[in-house]
Design a protein around this motif. Structure first.
Motif, PDB file in Angstrom:
ATOM      1  N   ALA A   1      -0.166   0.080   6.815  1.00  0.00           N
ATOM      2  CA  ALA A   1      -1.016   1.242   7.044  1.00  0.00           C
ATOM      3  C   ALA A   1      -2.275   1.101   6.200  1.00  0.00           C
ATOM      4  O   ALA A   1      -2.199   0.739   5.026  1.00  0.00           O
ATOM      5  N   VAL A   2      -3.429   1.410   6.817  1.00  0.00           N
ATOM      6  CA  VAL A   2      -4.713   1.275   6.124  1.00  0.00           C
ATOM      7  C   VAL A   2      -5.436   2.620   6.192  1.00  0.00           C
ATOM      8  O   VAL A   2      -6.307   2.825   7.043  1.00  0.00           O
ATOM      9  N   PRO A   3      -5.082   3.561   5.342  1.00  0.00           N
ATOM     10  CA  PRO A   3      -5.694   4.883   5.394  1.00  0.00           C
ATOM     11  C   PRO A   3      -7.169   4.834   5.031  1.00  0.00           C
ATOM     12  O   PRO A   3      -7.593   4.027   4.202  1.00  0.00           O
TER      13      PRO A   3
ATOM     14  N   LEU B   1      11.388   6.088   3.021  1.00  0.00           N
ATOM     15  CA  LEU B   1      10.803   4.757   3.141  1.00  0.00           C
ATOM     16  C   LEU B   1      10.110   4.386   1.839  1.00  0.00           C
ATOM     17  O   LEU B   1       9.558   5.246   1.150  1.00  0.00           O
ATOM     18  N   THR B   2      10.122   3.118   1.515  1.00  0.00           N
ATOM     19  CA  THR B   2       9.423   2.653   0.321  1.00  0.00           C
ATOM     20  C   THR B   2       7.987   2.271   0.681  1.00  0.00           C
ATOM     21  O   THR B   2       7.687   1.917   1.826  1.00  0.00           O
ATOM     22  N   VAL B   3       7.113   2.326  -0.323  1.00  0.00           N
ATOM     23  CA  VAL B   3       5.693   2.019  -0.140  1.00  0.00           C
ATOM     24  C   VAL B   3       5.248   1.071  -1.249  1.00  0.00           C
ATOM     25  O   VAL B   3       5.558   1.295  -2.422  1.00  0.00           O
ATOM     26  N   VAL B   4       4.533   0.024  -0.867  1.00  0.00           N
ATOM     27  CA  VAL B   4       3.938  -0.896  -1.840  1.00  0.00           C
ATOM     28  C   VAL B   4       2.445  -0.990  -1.544  1.00  0.00           C
ATOM     29  O   VAL B   4       2.067  -1.379  -0.438  1.00  0.00           O
ATOM     30  N   PRO B   5       1.567  -0.639  -2.489  1.00  0.00           N
ATOM     31  CA  PRO B   5       0.130  -0.758  -2.261  1.00  0.00           C
ATOM     32  C   PRO B   5      -0.316  -2.220  -2.272  1.00  0.00           C
ATOM     33  O   PRO B   5       0.271  -3.061  -2.951  1.00  0.00           O
TER      34      PRO B   5
ATOM     35  N   VAL C   1      10.374  -3.361   1.062  1.00  0.00           N
ATOM     36  CA  VAL C   1       9.001  -2.996   1.412  1.00  0.00           C
ATOM     37  C   VAL C   1       9.008  -2.443   2.835  1.00  0.00           C
ATOM     38  O   VAL C   1       9.039  -3.211   3.795  1.00  0.00           O
ATOM     39  N   ASP C   2       9.002  -1.123   2.951  1.00  0.00           N
ATOM     40  CA  ASP C   2       8.930  -0.534   4.288  1.00  0.00           C
ATOM     41  C   ASP C   2       7.487  -0.428   4.756  1.00  0.00           C
ATOM     42  O   ASP C   2       7.120  -0.969   5.789  1.00  0.00           O
ATOM     43  N   ILE C   3       6.653   0.245   3.978  1.00  0.00           N
ATOM     44  CA  ILE C   3       5.242   0.412   4.346  1.00  0.00           C
ATOM     45  C   ILE C   3       4.368  -0.273   3.304  1.00  0.00           C
ATOM     46  O   ILE C   3       4.461   0.032   2.117  1.00  0.00           O
ATOM     47  N   MET C   4       3.543  -1.191   3.759  1.00  0.00           N
ATOM     48  CA  MET C   4       2.520  -1.768   2.890  1.00  0.00           C
ATOM     49  C   MET C   4       1.263  -0.928   3.072  1.00  0.00           C
ATOM     50  O   MET C   4       0.686  -0.888   4.168  1.00  0.00           O
ATOM     51  N   LEU C   5       0.849  -0.269   2.009  1.00  0.00           N
ATOM     52  CA  LEU C   5      -0.321   0.609   2.076  1.00  0.00           C
ATOM     53  C   LEU C   5      -1.540  -0.174   1.604  1.00  0.00           C
ATOM     54  O   LEU C   5      -1.707  -0.425   0.419  1.00  0.00           O
ATOM     55  N   ASP C   6      -2.361  -0.575   2.554  1.00  0.00           N
ATOM     56  CA  ASP C   6      -3.557  -1.361   2.271  1.00  0.00           C
ATOM     57  C   ASP C   6      -4.678  -0.412   1.834  1.00  0.00           C
ATOM     58  O   ASP C   6      -5.016   0.545   2.539  1.00  0.00           O
TER      59      ASP C   6
ATOM     60  N   ARG D   1      10.555   5.311  -4.711  1.00  0.00           N
ATOM     61  CA  ARG D   1      10.004   4.940  -3.410  1.00  0.00           C
ATOM     62  C   ARG D   1       8.839   3.964  -3.542  1.00  0.00           C
ATOM     63  O   ARG D   1       8.483   3.286  -2.588  1.00  0.00           O
ATOM     64  N   LEU D   2       8.195   3.948  -4.726  1.00  0.00           N
ATOM     65  CA  LEU D   2       7.018   3.113  -4.908  1.00  0.00           C
ATOM     66  C   LEU D   2       7.403   1.761  -5.502  1.00  0.00           C
ATOM     67  O   LEU D   2       7.860   1.672  -6.635  1.00  0.00           O
ATOM     68  N   ALA D   3       7.242   0.711  -4.700  1.00  0.00           N
ATOM     69  CA  ALA D   3       7.485  -0.665  -5.161  1.00  0.00           C
ATOM     70  C   ALA D   3       8.734  -0.774  -6.026  1.00  0.00           C
ATOM     71  O   ALA D   3       8.660  -1.263  -7.148  1.00  0.00           O
ATOM     72  N   PRO D   4       9.880  -0.321  -5.546  1.00  0.00           N
ATOM     73  CA  PRO D   4      11.094  -0.367  -6.379  1.00  0.00           C
ATOM     74  C   PRO D   4      11.464  -1.782  -6.779  1.00  0.00           C
ATOM     75  O   PRO D   4      11.472  -2.693  -5.952  1.00  0.00           O
TER      76      PRO D   4
END
Length: 458
Positions: free
Chosen positions: A44-46, A64-68, A84-89, A448-451
């Motif tokens: 995802a690229v917000p 879901l987990t999120v990794v920036p 890593v569920d969602i990679m947040l770009d 949830r963040l980069a566990p």
């Protein structure tokens, strides 16, 4: 895969991410979308902090987990996340905030490439005193990895230069650290808490922007370089340079392996004993003792043309030898000694013990190891061949960490081949674990963040 995500359906998650970010900016992850070897499911690229907050709230609702991810220049550094569920770009969370002419600070979006920031500031005769080696790195990536370059000697790391910081916690709430005017309207908290995000690899929050001090470009820059043969010689020279009060902007070391002689490996336990033995500090400064080709010690001087010239002349007389003066940096300046596929190490030790750490690394590895970094701070990087078996790397780490432990130092594995990463402790002794655990419980209690990216598997 999270149970909630299974029941909702992958297509439904994709649809919601598309609604938040826009059709071109949400997709299923591809083969290249990995974090230290762990594959993501979505990217995802917000386009704004509010959209990034919506992504985090969606992740929270569906467990879901999120990794920036910034530019991805250091995405393989550190421990692999558990999931890593969602990679947040953060690429669209970019840009420089509005500032008055001559303002001593500037707010920068986390996804802004640092070289773009420097280019924009240079047009006004200013700069950020930051020079991390990763080409194309974003400011958020530099902060998340706590990456620093040669200028760290005089100006500190980017994290130490922070005036304000804004980030999103795991629930999508915008948090600001530092002075109220530097947090963009987010509820401010102490900057000490914000600085915990530095080096956290996205495990404590998603960086949105940072406010940093700017300074005038130096009128003159000169590099004084001198060949060096042994770590002990480097120790003596650095001590002399610092004692001379020449106000260096950077003191960098390059010890390559070119021209090295083959040498029988030393058992790790013996290597530790050798490095701790009193005679280790008294090894003679001769090419044979170096067990490698000549290296280089380079000192950067900045300031006005006349006083830089005067300081350079004093420095050349001080270091003697075949010192040279140049108006451009050595080829190796701001470059890591490791290549893709190597096991990359970062060694941090009081500068008075840096030579002992390098000797210990060489002895444990059984030969010369390329070392490069800030001799003026005792923070250097080293490379072990990617072909070394995991058990051999583990033995080298054990020997070096044993030497460093008594010297209040540490050795961290930044990146490594998958087999090595899985077999060794990438962090070693981490005194900050209790503080990080408290911060993780406060900022991301559901992990949830980069566990798993933080020391101790946090």
């Amino acid at each position: 895969m999270a149970a909630a995500a299974s029941s909702t359906g992958a297509m439904e998650i994709t649809r919601k991410l598309t609604e938040i970010c826009g059709p071109p900016f949400a997709r299923f992850a591809g083969a290249a979308d990995e974090v230290a070897g762990r594959s993501a499911r979505w990217v995802a690229v917000p386009g704004a902090p509010a959209a990034a907050a919506e992504v985090l709230r969606l992740a929270a609702r569906h467990d879901l987990t999120v990794v920036p991810r910034g530019a991805g220049t250091k995405i393989d550094w550190g421990a692999a996340p558990a999931r890593v569920d969602i990679m947040l770009d953060t690429g669209r969370l970019a840009g420089l905030g509005h500032q008055s002419t001559g303002s001593p600070v500037t707010e920068i979006g986390a996804g802004t490439p640092l070289r773009a920031v420097q280019s924009a500031l240079e047009r006004t005769g200013r700069r950020l005193p930051l020079d991390p080696p990763s080409p194309g790195a974003t400011l958020g990536g530099v902060l998340a990895a706590d990456e620093a370059g040669p200028l760290r000697l005089r100006h500190g790391t980017a994290c130490e230069q922070l005036v304000g910081l804004r980030w999103l916690n795991a629930d999508g709430e915008l948090v600001g650290a530092g002075a109220a005017e530097a947090t963009g309207g987010a509820p401010p908290v102490g900057l000490e808490l914000g600085r915990l995000l530095c080096g956290s690899q996205g495990g404590l929050g998603v960086l949105v922007s940072a406010t940093l001090r700017v300074q005038a470009l130096p009128a003159s820059r000169v590099w004084v370089s001198r060949p060096v043969w042994t770590p002990l010689e480097v120790h003596d020279l650095v001590r002399a340079v610092l004692a001379a009060r020449l106000d260096p902007a950077a003191i960098e070391l390059d010890l390559p392996t070119a021209g090295s002689r083959a040498r029988r490996p030393v058992h790790p336990s013996r290597a530790a004993a050798m490095a701790n033995h009193p005679s280790a500090a008294g090894r003679r400064r001769d090419p044979a003792a170096a067990r490698g080709g000549a290296g280089t010690l380079a000192v950067l001087l900045e300031g006005g043309p006349a006083e830089v010239t005067e300081r350079a002349e004093r420095l050349v007389a001080l270091v003697e030898g075949d010192a040279t003066v140049a108006h451009s940096a050595p080829d190796w300046w701001r470059r890591y000694p490791f290549a893709p596929g190597d096991t990359a190490l970062r060694v941090e030790v009081p500068i008075g013990d840096l030579h002992a750490a390098v000797y210990a690394l060489r002895d444990a590895a059984g030969g010369p190891v390329p070392v490069r970094g800030s001799a003026g701070l005792g923070v250097v990087h080293a490379a072990l061949p990617g072909s070394l078996p995991a058990e051999r790397v583990g033995a080298i780490l054990a020997a070096v960490r044993g030497v460093l432990l008594a010297r209040r130092g540490r050795c961290v594995v930044l990146s490594a081949p998958p087999a090595v990463r899985q077999a060794v402790d990438v962090w070693g002794e981490a005194a900050v674990i209790p503080r990080l655990r408290a911060a993780k419980e406060h900022l991301d209690p559901h992990r949830r963040l980069a566990p798993g990216r933080l020391p101790g598997g946090l």
